[in-house]
Scaffold this active site. Structure first.
Site, PDB file in Angstrom:
ATOM      1  CB  SER A  94      -0.977  -0.047   1.178  1.00 29.43           C
ATOM      2  OG  SER A  94      -1.962   0.946   1.045  1.00 29.43           O
ATOM      3  CG  ASP A 140      -3.663  -3.346  -4.171  1.00 27.85           C
ATOM      4  OD1 ASP A 140      -3.661  -3.378  -5.411  1.00 27.85           O
ATOM      5  OD2 ASP A 140      -4.709  -3.203  -3.502  1.00 27.85           O
ATOM      6  CG  HIS A 155      -5.508  -2.355  -0.056  1.00 24.88           C
ATOM      7  ND1 HIS A 155      -4.801  -2.069  -1.202  1.00 24.88           N
ATOM      8  CD2 HIS A 155      -4.984  -1.571   0.921  1.00 24.88           C
ATOM      9  CE1 HIS A 155      -3.871  -1.149  -0.925  1.00 24.88           C
ATOM     10  NE2 HIS A 155      -3.960  -0.837   0.358  1.00 24.88           N
TER      11      HIS A 155
END
Length: 199
Positions: A70, A94, A170
């Site tokens: 992330s 991601d 996610h």
């Protein structure tokens, strides 16, 4: 956290290596997301400085593999950009999209940050479409499991369906990646065209 422990355990069962985790939770979990996004820059600089310190102590630059999930993907990118020499690999799991742009490669993970940059997209779409990560390819190789937007088992019903499905998809990025470290098997089907895949 679960991501760190699962990756650590998989790497240590695969090989005798040093697994170093950067804990920047207080800067990453700011109530204002955009402050957290901005914090990827100083944390990336400090991480790059730490890698340079290890290199100065005799560690070979070609022994590093930096992984970020992330917002952490952009920390990894900044660190890689600052290392004395080019590290072999950065894996972006991601990579967060809100607050970043395709054009501004100085503030996000990009292909100049390592010899090889691989990206896993599991929740890649615009915020309006329930996505949190880059909706375009930004690595040397980008993987889009199950289309890269919503993952199986993450489609739920209820009042907060979107928020739950988004967070679930996610977090699949580090779960899938952890499974690949020791040879996980991912079934895939060859398509003759993008249209066939899309259908």
């Amino acid at each position: 956290n679960n991501a760190v422990f699962s990756l650590r355990d998989e790497f240590l069962s695969k090989e005798n290596c040093n697994f170093i985790a950067v804990d920047w939770e207080k800067l990453a979990n700011n109530l204002n997301y955009y402050s957290s996004a901005a914090n990827t820059q100083p944390v990336g600089i400090l991480t790059g400085d730490f890698i340079n310190f290890l290199i100065a102590q005799g560690t070979y630059v070609n022994q590093f593999h930096v992984i970020g999930f992330s917002l952490g993907a952009h920390v990894a990118g900044k660190a890689g950009a600052l290392v004395n020499g080019l590290i072999p690999r950065i894996t972006g799991l991601d990579p967060a999209y809100p607050g970043f742009s395709v054009e501004n490669t100085d503030e996000r993970l990009d292909v100049t940050d390592a010899q090889f940059v691989d990206i896993m997209h599991t929740n890649s779409a615009s915020l309006l479409d329930g996505g949190l990560s880059f909706p375009v390819s930004i690595g040397h190789v980008d993987f889009w499991p199950n289309g890269g937007i919503v993952q199986p088992g993450c489609i739920l019903t209820g009042s907060d369906i979107l928020a739950i499905a988004t967070g679930c998809s996610h977090s699949r990025a580090y779960q899938y990646f952890a499974e690949t470290i020791n040879g996980g098997r991912f079934t895939s089907i060859r398509c003759t065209s993008y249209e066939e895949f899309d259908a």
